[in-house]
Design a protein around this motif. Structure first.
Motif, mmCIF file in Angstrom:
data_model
loop_
_atom_site.group_PDB
_atom_site.id
_atom_site.type_symbol
_atom_site.label_atom_id
_atom_site.label_comp_id
_atom_site.label_asym_id
_atom_site.label_seq_id
_atom_site.Cartn_x
_atom_site.Cartn_y
_atom_site.Cartn_z
ATOM 1 N N VAL A 1 -5.536 0.424 2.271
ATOM 2 C CA VAL A 1 -6.238 1.084 3.366
ATOM 3 C C VAL A 1 -7.726 0.698 3.287
ATOM 4 O O VAL A 1 -8.343 0.847 2.213
ATOM 5 C CB VAL A 1 -6.069 2.611 3.306
ATOM 6 N N PHE A 2 -8.299 0.215 4.442
ATOM 7 C CA PHE A 2 -9.705 -0.215 4.517
ATOM 8 C C PHE A 2 -10.484 0.726 5.441
ATOM 9 O O PHE A 2 -9.941 1.214 6.431
ATOM 10 C CB PHE A 2 -9.806 -1.639 5.067
ATOM 11 N N ASP A 3 -11.758 0.961 5.053
ATOM 12 C CA ASP A 3 -12.601 1.757 5.963
ATOM 13 C C ASP A 3 -13.197 0.863 7.039
ATOM 14 O O ASP A 3 -12.887 -0.326 7.132
ATOM 15 C CB ASP A 3 -13.677 2.519 5.187
ATOM 16 N N ALA A 4 -14.093 1.440 7.834
ATOM 17 C CA ALA A 4 -14.613 0.723 9.009
ATOM 18 C C ALA A 4 -15.469 -0.465 8.658
ATOM 19 O O ALA A 4 -15.653 -1.370 9.482
ATOM 20 C CB ALA A 4 -15.393 1.688 9.880
ATOM 21 N N VAL A 5 -16.031 -0.508 7.440
ATOM 22 C CA VAL A 5 -16.876 -1.633 7.051
ATOM 23 C C VAL A 5 -16.132 -2.623 6.181
ATOM 24 O O VAL A 5 -16.731 -3.514 5.583
ATOM 25 C CB VAL A 5 -18.152 -1.140 6.333
ATOM 26 N N GLY A 6 -14.767 -2.442 6.083
ATOM 27 C CA GLY A 6 -13.972 -3.414 5.368
ATOM 28 C C GLY A 6 -13.791 -3.164 3.902
ATOM 29 O O GLY A 6 -13.310 -4.035 3.169
ATOM 30 N N ARG A 7 -14.167 -1.976 3.421
ATOM 31 C CA ARG A 7 -14.003 -1.677 2.000
ATOM 32 C C ARG A 7 -12.624 -1.037 1.761
ATOM 33 O O ARG A 7 -12.177 -0.179 2.533
ATOM 34 C CB ARG A 7 -15.099 -0.730 1.537
ATOM 35 N N ALA A 8 -11.944 -1.451 0.673
ATOM 36 C CA ALA A 8 -10.645 -0.847 0.314
ATOM 37 C C ALA A 8 -10.877 0.550 -0.248
ATOM 38 O O ALA A 8 -11.666 0.747 -1.176
ATOM 39 C CB ALA A 8 -9.931 -1.709 -0.717
ATOM 40 N N VAL A 9 -10.173 1.554 0.331
ATOM 41 C CA VAL A 9 -10.363 2.949 -0.109
ATOM 42 C C VAL A 9 -9.085 3.549 -0.717
ATOM 43 O O VAL A 9 -9.136 4.613 -1.337
ATOM 44 C CB VAL A 9 -10.831 3.820 1.078
ATOM 45 N N LEU A 10 -7.958 2.837 -0.567
ATOM 46 C CA LEU A 10 -6.693 3.362 -1.103
ATOM 47 C C LEU A 10 -5.715 2.207 -1.223
ATOM 48 O O LEU A 10 -5.663 1.334 -0.341
ATOM 49 C CB LEU A 10 -6.114 4.436 -0.177
ATOM 50 N N ALA A 11 -4.901 2.217 -2.329
ATOM 51 C CA ALA A 11 -3.894 1.174 -2.541
ATOM 52 C C ALA A 11 -2.558 1.833 -2.917
ATOM 53 O O ALA A 11 -2.518 2.850 -3.612
ATOM 54 C CB ALA A 11 -4.338 0.213 -3.628
ATOM 55 N N ALA A 12 -1.466 1.227 -2.435
ATOM 56 C CA ALA A 12 -0.120 1.722 -2.732
ATOM 57 C C ALA A 12 0.843 0.547 -2.724
ATOM 58 O O ALA A 12 0.449 -0.572 -2.348
ATOM 59 C CB ALA A 12 0.303 2.779 -1.719
ATOM 60 N N THR A 13 2.134 0.808 -3.120
ATOM 61 C CA THR A 13 3.164 -0.232 -3.124
ATOM 62 C C THR A 13 4.377 0.264 -2.359
ATOM 63 O O THR A 13 4.853 1.390 -2.570
ATOM 64 C CB THR A 13 3.582 -0.610 -4.557
ATOM 65 N N ALA A 14 4.906 -0.586 -1.454
ATOM 66 C CA ALA A 14 6.085 -0.197 -0.670
ATOM 67 C C ALA A 14 7.336 -0.161 -1.550
ATOM 68 O O ALA A 14 7.500 -1.002 -2.428
ATOM 69 C CB ALA A 14 6.261 -1.181 0.488
ATOM 70 N N ASN A 15 8.181 0.833 -1.298
ATOM 71 C CA ASN A 15 9.424 0.924 -2.057
ATOM 72 C C ASN A 15 10.454 -0.058 -1.516
ATOM 73 O O ASN A 15 10.144 -0.868 -0.631
ATOM 74 C CB ASN A 15 9.956 2.355 -2.042
ATOM 75 N N ALA A 16 11.695 0.061 -2.019
ATOM 76 C CA ALA A 16 12.731 -0.882 -1.622
ATOM 77 C C ALA A 16 13.031 -0.801 -0.152
ATOM 78 O O ALA A 16 13.493 -1.774 0.474
ATOM 79 C CB ALA A 16 14.008 -0.626 -2.433
ATOM 80 N N ALA A 17 12.747 0.354 0.479
ATOM 81 C CA ALA A 17 12.993 0.503 1.919
ATOM 82 C C ALA A 17 11.793 0.079 2.751
ATOM 83 O O ALA A 17 11.784 0.212 3.969
ATOM 84 C CB ALA A 17 13.353 1.944 2.229
ATOM 85 N N GLY A 18 10.693 -0.396 2.111
ATOM 86 C CA GLY A 18 9.498 -0.835 2.824
ATOM 87 C C GLY A 18 8.612 0.304 3.244
ATOM 88 O O GLY A 18 7.834 0.162 4.187
#
Length: 914
Positions: free
Chosen positions: A868-885
């Motif tokens: 997830v990126f904010d309005a100025v392009g900085r990453a604010v959150l990271a996650a990984t999709a499960n087997a179902a995407g």
């Protein structure tokens, strides 16, 4: 007394018969049919040579003249000083009767030779001074006041019975002291030259330091010589004509001569040229200068006095009367009492009458015509008519004249410009009377510019500017005059404060009383004559008022100068174009709260290529503005003009700096890159970096961001507008000098269907604060969409990135630029980058719920990272999709509301947090 008179006069009159008889006999005996040249060289030991070559030249001028007995014979005189050597045997035994005599034939007497010429055209009288001097015993001092007059000859040169084919050319005549007995009137006048019933041609001569009762320099009686390129200086006459005197039916033609420093005594008229003409006499003077001449008490005409009976038919044209004085009398410049005289294209300036009338010129002869003349800064102490006075004259006509700055100082003085007491009213047409004064007369209204004495014969005034006329145009009134099509507005001179111009010469192209472009007086005249103005410029369409016609079109042109050009304007509280009537330089607006006023000199410098100072190139067209008052603090709004070619030349020299527009359309928006540097102070060359001497408030160099940079399609020019405080040099460019940030790369790349990645790099930075990212949908109007902090000051390479994750859904192309801002607030723009897009693509990513701070994303690849990126392009959150995407996303509570981008692989979707 009768006996003495006969002794003096006999060789002139009775002897004349013998001389003529001798001439006839000589012609018969000689049988010569062609002219002969005789040579004179003062360095020869004696007169034994035959005078037929430079090697066998005569020593004395008279010896050669005596050989020249055939009309057309020539006498060539080498540079040096020659004295009279001949005394007629019937004269008293006194060397003071010695003179150089031209009695025998109409010969040509030429001076100014170096002594090797083979043609008269090869001589140079200015370089080879040839003097005919009455100082017989060679004991004169350096000035007339130290001359031992008792031993000088009465006359330098005497002509008798000669016609216009008799030529005297290329001499300085000096030292004549015609102070002989009054019973010899034909010989005690004309100390420099006496012409008795003769018509010689005299040119290239100087008559200097002569003294006589009349005609100190040259006396003409029943004589009509042609005098040209002569200087009459320092001559004195106790009566009339210190420089030259005309008596009886004399009609000389005088051209390209200078009369300066000549004087007359009490009742002495015409210190330069005086006259007492008969019915057939007249003066024809053209292109002469009368300067610094002085007439004594009860006199008239410090420069020229034309007087006499009957019709003089005199003409005076192209002459300048300047700084002449009459101590008690009339007409500091010129007095005309002969009828049917015409004065045209003349200037009367700074002439003075101590006690009397008419500082510049007086007219009392009938049917006088004055046209295309300037009357400027003439002064009378106590009388009337500071510029001109007219009295006892029938039908005077004054047209196309300029009266400016003339003054009548008396407590009852009238007509600071023009005073008329004409016997019949006369006419005044196409004239300007402005800034003339009677400062000490507080009793008579509307009397400063123009005053007509009586109501019996009114003065007819039409198509004139009369500053202090009563009423409101077009219904103006002046006492005892009828006015039509007249005005009181300022005429709009180029520079009324400097009427003669910077070259110090009247009737030249820089005269300050010329009309400025757009002057009120343009095209207000009537009639079609004269065809030219004071300067010889053609009169156009409807005539302009005054002596000067505006050169070129009366409307400022849209052309820009192709070379360095200087113009002068008088700034008022308006928006004023500065133009030379052919080219526009700039627009200067001083309306409203702006304070610039008065004379302002504008120079546009146009170089072949862009100049460079301190590693900064500048546009090749740059400006210097020099107000006469308050140059350091005056305010105004400037609009400077540039051609597209000026910008193209700058772009070729900009060396990595931001560009200026490459076309009138400017799709890249490069017009926003333009900046100006103002260098305060003064400069001899106007070049960037050459200004010195700044002592005002604020820095000596000011960086200016214009308020508008627009292209004027009708005028085919770029116009750069900005307000300014203080004036000096203005130079257009992009960026500052040197650039605080050296940008080495800038790219914009589409990244997926919904984002654009911007990347740039710098080589060095100095006092750099930030980069502001701006975006445009049309390439012209930009708006900020993000900010990235800069390194500040750095000497190493730096790389920057920013992601535009909010691409407009409907855009097919986007335009980006960087606005680099320094810590002091100045800024510059990068080049514009364009990204072509295929349009929005359907994303398989789904957020639910949305808007929400906690949501679930589906549609991702199994095990794929989700960011997830904010309005100025900085990453604010990271996650990984499960087997179902799918992946659960919970944004931290400290993140503000707004739009965020959820991205995985090449897919992205917006998340709105409220």
């Amino acid at each position: 007394m009768t006996q003495l008179y006969s002794l003096v006069a006999r060789p002139v009159f009775a002897g004349r018969v013998l001389v003529l008889f001798g001439l006839l006999l000589a012609l018969l005996l000689s049988g010569r049919a062609h002219a002969t040249v005789y040579y004179v060289n003062v360095a020869r030991p004696d007169n034994t040579g035959d005078g037929r070559s430079w090697d066998t030249a005569k020593k004395d001028v008279q010896a050669a003249i005596n050989l020249a007995t055939v009309a057309g014979d020539e006498v060539w005189v080498k540079a040096g000083t020659y004295r009279p050597t001949q005394v007629p045997t019937t004269y008293p035994a006194s060397v003071r009767y010695q003179a150089i005599y031209l009695f025998t034939a109409d010969i040509k007497l030429y001076g100014g030779f170096a002594g090797s010429e083979t043609a008269a055209a090869q001589r140079n009288p200015a370089a080879n001074l040839t003097t005919l001097s009455a100082d017989i015993d060679n004991n004169d001092g350096p000035t007339p006041t130290t001359t031992t007059t008792a031993s000088n000859a009465y006359h330098v040169l005497v002509t008798n019975g000669r016609g216009s084919a008799c030529v005297v050319d290329g001499f300085t005549l000096t030292g004549g002291r015609a102070d002989g007995p009054s019973f010899a009137p034909k010989m005690n006048v004309g100390a420099g030259m006496s012409n008795l019933f003769s018509s010689p041609t005299v040119s290239n001569c100087v008559f200097s330091a002569n003294t006589a009762s009349s005609g100190g320099g040259m006396y003409n009686e029943n004589s009509s010589p042609t005098v040209s390129q002569c200087t009459f200086s320092g001559n004195t006459a106790s009566l009339g004509g210190g420089g030259m005197y005309l008596f009886a039916n004399s009609s000389p033609t005088v051209s390209s001569c200078t009369f300066t420093g000549n004087t007359t005594g009490i009742r002495g008229n015409g210190a330069g040229i005086g006259s007492n003409l008969g019915n057939l006499g007249s003066l024809k003077a053209s292109n002469c200068v009368f300067s610094g001449n002085t007439s004594g008490g009860a006199s008239s005409g410090g420069g020229v006095s034309i007087s006499g009976t009957g019709n003089s038919n005199s003409t005076v044209s192209g002459c300048v009367f300047s700084g002449n004085t009459v101590t008690s009398g009339n007409s500091g410049g010129m007095s005309i009492s002969g009828s049917n005289s015409t004065v045209s294209n003349c200037v009367f300036s700074s002439n003075t009458v101590t006690s009397g009338n008419s500082g510049g010129m007086s007219i009392s002869g009938d049917n006088a015509k004055v046209n295309n003349c300037v009357f400027s800064s003439n002064t009378i102490t106590g009388g009337n008519g500071g510029g001109m006075s007219i009295s006892n004259s029938f039908n005077p006509t004054v047209s196309g004249c300029t009266f400016s700055g003339n003054t009548a100082m008396g407590t009852s003085s009238l007509g600071g410009g023009l005073y008329s007491a004409a016997a019949t009213g006369g006419t005044l047409t196409n004239c300007i009377l402005y800034q003339n004064t009677t400062p000490n007369n507080n009793n008579d209204l509307n009397r400063e510019e123009l005053y007509k004495v009586d109501a019996t014969n009114v003065l007819t005034v039409s198509h004139c500017i009369v500053r202090d006329a009563a009423g409101t145009a077009p219904n103006l009134t002046v006492l005892n005059a009828t006015l039509s099509n007249c005005y009181t507005e300022a005429p709009g001179y180029v520079d009324a404060a400097n009427p003669i111009g910077s070259d110090g010469l009247w009737a030249t192209a820089d005269d300050g009383l010329r009309l400025a472009c757009g002057s009120f007086a343009v095209d207000l005249g009537t009639g079609t004559t004269p065809a030219t103005d004071l300067l010889g410029n053609p009169r156009l369409r409807a005539l302009d008022l005054g002596a000067y016609e505006v050169a070129g079109s009366s409307a400022p042109s849209n052309n820009l100068p192709a070379a360095t050009t200087t113009v002068l304007g008088v700034q008022t509280a308006v928006s004023l174009p500065y133009s030379d009537c052919v080219n526009q330089l700039l627009q200067l607006n001083a309306a409203g709260a702006y304070t610039l006023r008065g004379r302002t000199v504008v120079t546009v410098f146009v170089q072949a290529t862009a100049p460079t100072y301190n590693r900064q190139p500048y546009v090749r067209r740059y400006y210097d503005l020099a107000p006469a008052a308050n140059a350091a603090t005056a305010t105004a709004e400037l609009t400077l003009y540039f051609t597209q070619a000026d910008f193209a030349d700058y772009n070729a020299a900009r060396a990595g700096r931001p560009a200026l527009p490459t076309s009138a359309a400017d799709p890249e928006g490069y017009a926003a890159n333009l900046r100006l540097t103002q260098f305060h102070g003064t400069s001899a060359t106007g070049a960037p970096g050459s200004y010195t001497g700044w002592a005002g408030a604020g820095p000596a160099k000011v960086f200016i961001t214009p308020t508008a940079v627009t292209y004027n399609a009708a005028a085919t020019r770029w116009e750069v507008r900005f307000p300014v405080t203080g004036f000096s040099g203005f130079f257009a460019h992009t960026g500052s000098a040197p650039l605080p940030v050296a940008l080495t790369a800038f790219t914009a790349t589409a990244e997926g269907p919904a984002a654009v990645r911007l990347a740039w790099a710098t080589a060095t930075e100095q006092n750099s604060a930030r980069f502001e990212v701006e975006r445009s949908l049309d390439g012209r109007t930009f708006a900020g969409i993000g900010t990235v902090a800069a390194a500040g000051t750095s000497s190493s390479a730096r790389a920057y990135e920013w992601l535009d994750a909010r691409r407009p859904a409907s855009a097919s192309a986007l335009y980006y630029r960087l606005r680099q801002v320094d810590v002091d607030g100045t800024f510059s723009y990068s080049p514009v980058r364009t990204v072509a897009l295929s349009g929005p693509a359907a994303s398989r990513l789904v957020l639910a719920p949305n808007p929400a701070r906690a949501t679930t994303v589906t549609g991702a690849a199994a095990g794929a990272p989700v960011t997830v990126f904010d309005a100025v392009g900085r990453a604010v959150l990271a996650a990984t999709a499960n087997a179902a995407g799918a992946a659960a996303l919970v944004l931290p509570a400290h993140l503000p509301a707004g739009v965020y981008v959820v991205r995985t692989g090449t897919q992205a979707v917006r998340l709105v947090v409220e």
